[in-house]
Write an enzyme that holds these catalytic residues in place. Sequence first.
Site, PDB file in Angstrom:
ATOM      1  N   HIS A 121      -1.708  -7.538   9.423  1.00 48.13           N
ATOM      2  CA  HIS A 121      -2.869  -6.946   8.756  1.00 48.13           C
ATOM      3  C   HIS A 121      -3.335  -7.960   7.703  1.00 48.13           C
ATOM      4  O   HIS A 121      -2.510  -8.691   7.144  1.00 48.13           O
ATOM      5  CB  HIS A 121      -2.378  -5.654   8.084  1.00 48.13           C
ATOM      6  CG  HIS A 121      -3.426  -4.786   7.487  1.00 48.13           C
ATOM      7  ND1 HIS A 121      -4.050  -5.075   6.292  1.00 48.13           N
ATOM      8  CD2 HIS A 121      -3.932  -3.599   7.895  1.00 48.13           C
ATOM      9  CE1 HIS A 121      -4.897  -4.105   5.997  1.00 48.13           C
ATOM     10  NE2 HIS A 121      -4.852  -3.198   6.959  1.00 48.13           N
ATOM     11  N   ASP A 198       6.481  -5.336   6.182  1.00 44.03           N
ATOM     12  CA  ASP A 198       5.349  -4.446   5.935  1.00 44.03           C
ATOM     13  C   ASP A 198       5.565  -3.205   6.806  1.00 44.03           C
ATOM     14  O   ASP A 198       5.387  -3.242   8.018  1.00 44.03           O
ATOM     15  CB  ASP A 198       4.056  -5.188   6.302  1.00 44.03           C
ATOM     16  CG  ASP A 198       2.831  -4.269   6.289  1.00 44.03           C
ATOM     17  OD1 ASP A 198       2.982  -3.041   6.113  1.00 44.03           O
ATOM     18  OD2 ASP A 198       1.718  -4.802   6.463  1.00 44.03           O
ATOM     19  N   GLN A 201       2.831   0.795   8.866  1.00 42.21           N
ATOM     20  CA  GLN A 201       2.533   1.456  10.129  1.00 42.21           C
ATOM     21  C   GLN A 201       3.802   2.024  10.780  1.00 42.21           C
ATOM     22  O   GLN A 201       3.721   2.792  11.724  1.00 42.21           O
ATOM     23  CB  GLN A 201       1.865   0.432  11.064  1.00 42.21           C
ATOM     24  CG  GLN A 201       0.929   1.005  12.071  1.00 42.21           C
ATOM     25  CD  GLN A 201      -0.250   1.721  11.441  1.00 42.21           C
ATOM     26  OE1 GLN A 201      -0.536   2.861  11.788  1.00 42.21           O
ATOM     27  NE2 GLN A 201      -0.934   1.080  10.495  1.00 42.21           N
ATOM     28  N   LYS A 224      -0.432   7.063   4.492  1.00 40.66           N
ATOM     29  CA  LYS A 224      -0.219   7.032   5.939  1.00 40.66           C
ATOM     30  C   LYS A 224       0.941   7.931   6.367  1.00 40.66           C
ATOM     31  O   LYS A 224       1.202   8.092   7.546  1.00 40.66           O
ATOM     32  CB  LYS A 224       0.003   5.591   6.414  1.00 40.66           C
ATOM     33  CG  LYS A 224      -1.275   4.773   6.325  1.00 40.66           C
ATOM     34  CD  LYS A 224      -1.148   3.373   6.869  1.00 40.66           C
ATOM     35  CE  LYS A 224      -2.491   2.666   6.711  1.00 40.66           C
ATOM     36  NZ  LYS A 224      -2.436   1.252   7.046  1.00 40.66           N
ATOM     37  N   CYS A 362      -8.703  -4.745  10.467  1.00 40.28           N
ATOM     38  CA  CYS A 362      -8.134  -5.624   9.436  1.00 40.28           C
ATOM     39  C   CYS A 362      -7.137  -6.600  10.036  1.00 40.28           C
ATOM     40  O   CYS A 362      -6.135  -6.950   9.407  1.00 40.28           O
ATOM     41  CB  CYS A 362      -7.472  -4.843   8.304  1.00 40.28           C
ATOM     42  SG  CYS A 362      -8.579  -3.757   7.426  1.00 40.28           S
TER      43      CYS A 362
HETATM   44  C1  LIG Z   1      -2.679   0.152   6.403  1.00 41.42           C
HETATM   45  C2  LIG Z   1      -1.901  -1.096   6.479  1.00 41.42           C
HETATM   46  C3  LIG Z   1      -1.810  -1.984   5.396  1.00 41.42           C
HETATM   47  C4  LIG Z   1      -2.568  -1.771   4.119  1.00 41.42           C
HETATM   48  O1  LIG Z   1      -2.228  -0.581   3.503  1.00 41.42           O
HETATM   49  P1  LIG Z   1      -3.037  -0.072   2.211  1.00 41.42           P
HETATM   50  O2  LIG Z   1      -2.612   1.346   2.094  1.00 41.42           O
HETATM   51  O3  LIG Z   1      -4.493  -0.237   2.517  1.00 41.42           O
HETATM   52  O4  LIG Z   1      -2.608  -0.911   1.068  1.00 41.42           O
HETATM   53  C5  LIG Z   1      -1.028  -3.099   5.528  1.00 41.42           C
HETATM   54  N1  LIG Z   1      -0.351  -3.344   6.664  1.00 41.42           N
HETATM   55  C6  LIG Z   1      -0.401  -2.529   7.731  1.00 41.42           C
HETATM   56  C7  LIG Z   1       0.396  -2.847   8.941  1.00 41.42           C
HETATM   57  C8  LIG Z   1      -1.189  -1.375   7.675  1.00 41.42           C
HETATM   58  O5  LIG Z   1      -1.243  -0.566   8.739  1.00 41.42           O
END
Ligand SMILES: *Cc1c(COP(=O)(O)O)cnc(C)c1O
Length: 404
Positions: A121, A198, A201, A224, A362
């Site tokens: 992302h 990260d 997701q 999320k 993104c």
């Molecule tokens: C949504 C997402 C982000 C960013 O998250 P924010 O809540 O906008 O800070 C980063 N990495 C992944 C894989 C995402 O799905």
Amino acid sequence: MLDIQKIRADFPILSQKVNGKPLVYFDNGATSQKPQVVIDAIARYYQEINANIHRGVHTLSQLATDAYEASRHTIQHHINAKNAYEVIFTSGTTHGINAVANGFAALLKAGDEVLVSALEHHSNIVPWQMLCERTGAVLKVIPMNDKGELIQAEYDKLLSPKTKIVTVNHISNALGTINPVKEMIAKAHQVGAAVLIDGAQATPHLKPDVQDLDCDFYVFSGHKICGPTGIGILYGKETWLRKLPPYQGGGEMIATVTFEKTTYADLPHKFEAGTPNIAGGIVLGTAVDYLNEVGFDNIAKYEHELLEYATQKLLEIEGLQIFGTAEAKTSVISFNINGIHPYDIGTIIDKLGIAVRTGHHCAQPIMDYFNIPGTIRASFAFYNTKEEIDVMVEAIKKAKMMLS
Ligand SMILES: *Cc1c(COP(=O)(O)O)cnc(C)c1O
């Protein structure tokens, strides 16, 4: 087995109509919907205990502080962190990544290397580019194959003693690929590199175990995982959190301040400058409790069923191509239909009450890899149903007829 109708009744928004049609919400990769317990907990905080935390001796301040710290413990147990002070409240994934990337500016020198993956992302690319610009470190990219899987043999070749940090998502938001992060972390540690995962997701679909993964940092967003926006978590191993300088200066993160010198507060407060999102922090614990009650094993099993069902139904549409066909995949389907712009399909099916994401998600480098402007992305949560998938498939057929 999950009682889906009972679960759906927990989410008031799901019984809404949009454009005169029952809402079909398949944009869970962008943000999840909120159950009534979460909505109620936000109101209860402001109605009953609203006060600033860690500061006052008065009763409300104590109650708010206790609730905030109890939530930190809930998150600690949820991700199996060794210590509660390794759990830092942030405003979200983006904030967590920036805090770590900024901290590493003090540790890197020119010629050091930062490894990111081709599946990231933008929020896990740009902060590292900024770090490299500041320090003269070099950004290297772990490539992927046509299925949307990271090529492990190439990763092995990129790792060297120059590698200082590896940053990779647990699950790709654009393609749904589940990355073999545990193995990737072990390999990075062999060359002495730190690893940030990260988990934005992944956390909606699974319960991460940060000690088992042995990651150095793990970041995710509350919104999320059925929680509010503006709250997230940065987990860091104690040794790293002690080594990194704080990201922001301000109230709450200090031990003593004079105009000559400030000493920093102990963990976790060193990384929590200023008045935080108190309601968000407390309610994130409520959201995590809710998900654990539903049960992550149940969630994973049911979502996999949705994924298989939707994949099969979508592939029956002529000219439809799915991007991201990894062996290990979560309930995200990115697709296009021959010669039709994803935006046009998205606009038409929105009129039919269906919310999907269209665009580059993104993750422009992934779209560049496939040489496409974007995709339509349907991302499913445990409150979605096969009937909703049927509605989407019919709507897409209709849109296709109108557009071709
Ligand atoms: C949504 C997402 C982000 C960013 O998250 P924010 O809540 O906008 O800070 C980063 N990495 C992944 C894989 C995402 O799905």
